[in-house]
Design an enzyme around this catalytic site. Structure first.
Site, PDB file in Angstrom:
ATOM      1  N   CYS A  81     -14.205 -44.324 -49.036  1.00 43.91           N
ATOM      2  CA  CYS A  81     -13.938 -43.916 -50.022  1.00 43.91           C
ATOM      3  C   CYS A  81     -13.313 -43.813 -50.673  1.00 43.91           C
ATOM      4  O   CYS A  81     -12.592 -43.839 -51.339  1.00 43.91           O
ATOM      5  CB  CYS A  81     -13.538 -41.914 -48.810  1.00 43.91           C
ATOM      6  SG  CYS A  81     -14.866 -41.471 -48.158  1.00 43.91           S
ATOM      7  N   ASP A  82     -11.705 -44.966 -49.564  1.00 46.68           N
ATOM      8  CA  ASP A  82     -10.655 -45.565 -50.353  1.00 46.68           C
ATOM      9  C   ASP A  82     -10.806 -46.615 -51.658  1.00 46.68           C
ATOM     10  O   ASP A  82     -10.543 -46.049 -52.365  1.00 46.68           O
ATOM     11  CB  ASP A  82     -10.042 -46.510 -49.371  1.00 46.68           C
ATOM     12  CG  ASP A  82      -9.079 -46.964 -49.409  1.00 46.68           C
ATOM     13  OD1 ASP A  82      -8.574 -48.330 -50.514  1.00 46.68           O
ATOM     14  OD2 ASP A  82      -7.584 -46.550 -49.397  1.00 46.68           O
TER      15      ASP A  82
END
Length: 168
Positions: A60-61
């Protein structure tokens, strides 16, 4: 119906599957300052919705950083949102630490409005599954990717090309 897994376990998604050509469903999420954000707020713009389970995870980062990097080349008529169930306060903290300034993070934690409108709300985890939606200036869905395994990366290039096709 979309078939998705999370850490290789089948999950049930709540909401309706969105398809290319559909009118984009409206929703209400929260900005980092707790103000409401809806689809109507960005009418007339091309919108890319990058949906992630949680900004505090590696994929997600990376996904949010990738879209932040390409935002400038997509132009001023494109708004990129990262949608997650993370609290707005956590999103703001994460953006500050990560130097995210071209993507708007929004929280679906309060109502799961986006998750249910776009069929990405994982029923028993209260997380969103990984997906990408591109909505054109007229409010029609132009690109959809429900990532089959929520811990995998989306097809960044296909999503970016879908946006670029709309800017021509």
């Amino acid at each position: 119906m979309v078939q998705t897994t999370f850490k290789n376990n089948a999950v049930t998604l709540i909401g309706n599957e969105v398809k290319v050509g559909d009118v984009a469903p409206d929703f209400t999420v929260l900005a980092n300052d707790l103000s409401p954000v809806s689809l109507k707020d960005s009418e007339g713009k091309i919108r890319l919705f990058s949906v992630v389970p949680s900004l505090d995870t590696g994929v997600c980062d990376a996904q949010t950083r990738k879209f932040n990097e390409v935002a400038a080349e997509l132009g001023d008529n494109v708004i990129i949102y990262t949608v997650s169930m993370d609290l707005p306060f956590a999103q703001k903290r994460w953006c500050g630490a990560a130097g995210i300034d071209a993507v708007q993070t929004v929280s679906d934690h309060r109502d799961a409005s986006f998750g249910e409108a776009y069929g990405v709300h994982i029923q028993h985890l209260r997380l969103l599954t990984r997906a990408i939606f591109v909505v054109d200036t007229e409010g029609k869905v132009a690109y959809v990717e429900y990532v089959p395994e929520a811990t995998d990366h989306p097809n960044y290039e296909a999503a970016i090309e879908a946006v670029k096709a709309l800017t021509k």
